[in-house]
Design a protein around this motif. Structure first.
Motif, mmCIF file in Angstrom:
data_model
loop_
_atom_site.group_PDB
_atom_site.id
_atom_site.type_symbol
_atom_site.label_atom_id
_atom_site.label_comp_id
_atom_site.label_asym_id
_atom_site.label_seq_id
_atom_site.Cartn_x
_atom_site.Cartn_y
_atom_site.Cartn_z
ATOM 1 N N THR A 1 -32.666 27.618 102.490
ATOM 2 C CA THR A 1 -33.502 28.553 101.723
ATOM 3 C C THR A 1 -33.101 29.987 102.025
ATOM 4 N N ALA A 2 -32.884 30.276 103.300
ATOM 5 C CA ALA A 2 -32.465 31.621 103.694
ATOM 6 C C ALA A 2 -31.074 31.934 103.165
ATOM 7 N N VAL A 3 -30.186 30.941 103.181
ATOM 8 C CA VAL A 3 -28.828 31.152 102.662
ATOM 9 C C VAL A 3 -28.885 31.538 101.194
ATOM 10 N N TRP A 4 -29.666 30.811 100.406
ATOM 11 C CA TRP A 4 -29.749 31.118 98.966
ATOM 12 C C TRP A 4 -30.416 32.473 98.741
ATOM 13 N N ARG A 5 -31.447 32.793 99.504
ATOM 14 C CA ARG A 5 -32.122 34.071 99.335
ATOM 15 C C ARG A 5 -31.143 35.224 99.570
ATOM 16 N N GLN A 6 -30.326 35.108 100.610
ATOM 17 C CA GLN A 6 -29.373 36.171 100.916
ATOM 18 C C GLN A 6 -28.238 36.229 99.897
ATOM 19 N N LEU A 7 -27.736 35.067 99.490
ATOM 20 C CA LEU A 7 -26.639 35.056 98.525
ATOM 21 C C LEU A 7 -27.090 35.525 97.153
ATOM 22 N N SER A 8 -28.288 35.144 96.729
ATOM 23 C CA SER A 8 -28.774 35.572 95.416
ATOM 24 C C SER A 8 -28.985 37.083 95.379
ATOM 25 N N THR A 9 -29.394 37.644 96.507
ATOM 26 C CA THR A 9 -29.498 39.110 96.595
ATOM 27 C C THR A 9 -28.117 39.754 96.526
ATOM 28 N N TYR A 10 -27.159 39.134 97.189
ATOM 29 C CA TYR A 10 -25.773 39.621 97.214
ATOM 30 C C TYR A 10 -25.183 39.691 95.808
ATOM 31 N N ILE A 11 -25.351 38.616 95.016
ATOM 32 C CA ILE A 11 -24.737 38.583 93.687
ATOM 33 C C ILE A 11 -25.552 39.348 92.652
ATOM 34 N N ALA A 12 -26.818 39.676 92.994
ATOM 35 C CA ALA A 12 -27.647 40.432 92.063
ATOM 36 C C ALA A 12 -27.416 41.936 92.170
ATOM 37 N N ASP A 13 -26.679 42.365 93.187
ATOM 38 C CA ASP A 13 -26.351 43.779 93.338
ATOM 39 C C ASP A 13 -25.717 44.290 92.041
ATOM 40 N N ARG A 14 -26.260 45.353 91.472
ATOM 41 C CA ARG A 14 -25.859 45.808 90.139
ATOM 42 C C ARG A 14 -24.371 46.136 90.082
ATOM 43 N N GLU A 15 -23.879 46.830 91.087
ATOM 44 C CA GLU A 15 -22.459 47.194 91.097
ATOM 45 C C GLU A 15 -21.575 45.952 91.154
ATOM 46 N N PHE A 16 -21.980 44.983 91.989
ATOM 47 C CA PHE A 16 -21.230 43.739 92.126
ATOM 48 C C PHE A 16 -21.241 42.973 90.809
ATOM 49 N N ALA A 17 -22.419 42.794 90.204
ATOM 50 C CA ALA A 17 -22.546 41.988 88.995
ATOM 51 C C ALA A 17 -21.796 42.609 87.820
ATOM 52 N N ASP A 18 -21.936 43.922 87.650
ATOM 53 C CA ASP A 18 -21.278 44.588 86.516
ATOM 54 C C ASP A 18 -19.762 44.528 86.646
ATOM 55 N N TYR A 19 -19.265 44.611 87.876
ATOM 56 C CA TYR A 19 -17.821 44.595 88.063
ATOM 57 C C TYR A 19 -17.224 43.264 87.608
ATOM 58 N N TRP A 20 -17.842 42.148 87.982
ATOM 59 C CA TRP A 20 -17.264 40.837 87.695
ATOM 60 C C TRP A 20 -17.616 40.309 86.313
ATOM 61 N N SER A 21 -18.694 40.791 85.710
ATOM 62 C CA SER A 21 -19.139 40.228 84.433
ATOM 63 C C SER A 21 -18.110 40.414 83.320
ATOM 64 N N SER A 22 -17.274 41.458 83.414
ATOM 65 C CA SER A 22 -16.296 41.709 82.354
ATOM 66 C C SER A 22 -15.193 40.658 82.320
ATOM 67 N N PHE A 23 -15.052 39.887 83.388
ATOM 68 C CA PHE A 23 -14.019 38.854 83.416
ATOM 69 C C PHE A 23 -14.472 37.567 82.723
ATOM 70 N N VAL A 24 -15.764 37.429 82.501
ATOM 71 C CA VAL A 24 -16.305 36.173 81.969
ATOM 72 C C VAL A 24 -16.169 36.159 80.451
ATOM 73 N N PRO A 25 -15.443 35.182 79.890
ATOM 74 C CA PRO A 25 -15.306 35.114 78.430
ATOM 75 C C PRO A 25 -16.611 34.655 77.782
#
Length: 320
Positions: free
Chosen positions: A62-86
């Motif tokens: 539960t703690a692992v998912w809570r930390q990872l979901s916060t990690y990938i929800a970071d706006r800078e992180f998400a916006d950077y990678w989203s452009s690669f997704v077709p």
């Protein structure tokens, strides 16, 4: 006659790479916790290394998912990678804003040009900073609660590089440093990058940590629905070659779990919840067979036979 006391059986997890698809590991860990399977050691490659390190630090899914979901929800992180997704379908293209496609093309083009003219398209901090926010600084691998290893590859020798001690952040950075995108780690003439190509599932590494029963969690490659260009064909050819190599590696595991996440792109972090659920479903479906294998492995008679066989192969004489 000397009575030999056998060491306890040790279950190890080998968590494979896969980018966003590797979020399926969180669901697998949840299923393991519910089944009360005792994980004694963890090794991971790329995203598997991140999830594995979080679990080794705090063995609570539960703690692992809570930390990872916060990690990938970071706006800078998400916006950077989203452009690669077709876009997967016409509806997604219709929902996109008119300028989104242009921005994505420009972003991917900038990275492609930089990768062809410099050592890496991005600065080290683009990857290192989010990892530092996730793990903090100054943590040593030896301080984790479970034995842990992060796996990368040396591009000079082609050999596997296993980080079992030393600074945790350096190990994770090396394991996640996508070639041409992030600067490699250079040590003693070695050029170390993400090991997901030749060493997708680190089975050998977790055995070196002392595991005698290894559960491999393999993350399948993305199945590009449209092969329109020569680049698409080249990528698929490379993917097929890596998959064939990976099949041989996974055959050495004691048990294999393979979540059906191949429809998700490696950069599709916005689908993290759905990917995690598929990991959980795959592990739950495999659990009855896994528990049977694990019980047989722990059988005193089977373990005594394996121990005697290993001593015989090593040339040791029987105790009297």
């Amino acid at each position: 006659m000397t009575l030999t006391v056998l060491p306890p059986a040790r279950l190890g997890l080998a968590l494979g790479s896969g980018g966003a698809r590797g979020l399926a590991h969180c669901g697998v860990l949840q299923a393991f916790a519910e089944a009360e399977l005792p994980v004694a050691a963890v090794a991971g490659t790329s995203m598997g290394a991140i999830a594995g390190a979080l679990y080794a630090r705090e063995p609570d899914p539960t703690a692992v998912w809570r930390q990872l979901s916060t990690y990938i929800a970071d706006r800078e992180f998400a916006d950077y990678w989203s452009s690669f997704v077709p876009h997967r379908n016409d509806q997604e293209r219709d929902d996109a804003r008119p300028w989104d496609g242009l921005f994505d093309i420009m972003h991917r083009g900038r990275i492609a040009v930089r990768a062809m003219t410099t050592r890496a398209a991005e600065q080290r901090d683009r990857l290192a900073a989010p990892l530092t926010r996730l793990f903090g600084s100054g943590t040593d691998i030896g301080e984790l609660r479970l034995p842990f290893a992060a796996v990368a590859v040396d591009l000079v020798s082609g050999e596997m590089v296993v980080f079992r001690d030393g600074p945790l952040l350096e190990a994770l950075y090396a394991s996640c440093a996508i070639p041409a995108v992030f600067p490699p780690v250079e040590q003693g003439g070695r050029i170390i990058v993400d090991g997901g190509g030749p060493f997708r599932v680190p089975i050998e590494a977790v055995r070196e940590l002392g595991a005698d029963f290894v559960v491999a969690v393999d993350i399948p490659s993305y199945l590009e629905p449209r092969l329109k260009t020569g680049f698409d064909l080249g990528m698929r050819s490379n993917s097929v070659a890596r998959d064939r190599l990976n099949e041989l590696v996974c055959a050495s595991a004691d048990f294999l779990i393979r979540p059906r996440v191949e429809r998700f792109h490696w950069a599709d972090f916005k689908s993290g919840e759905a990917i995690r659920d598929l990991g959980y479903e795959a592990a739950r479906a495999a659990m009855p067979a896994l528990l049977r294998h694990w019980r047989r492995h722990r059988s005193p008679l089977r373990r005594a036979c394996r121990y005697a066989g290993s001593r015989w192969r090593s040339g040791a004489k029987p105790s009297r």
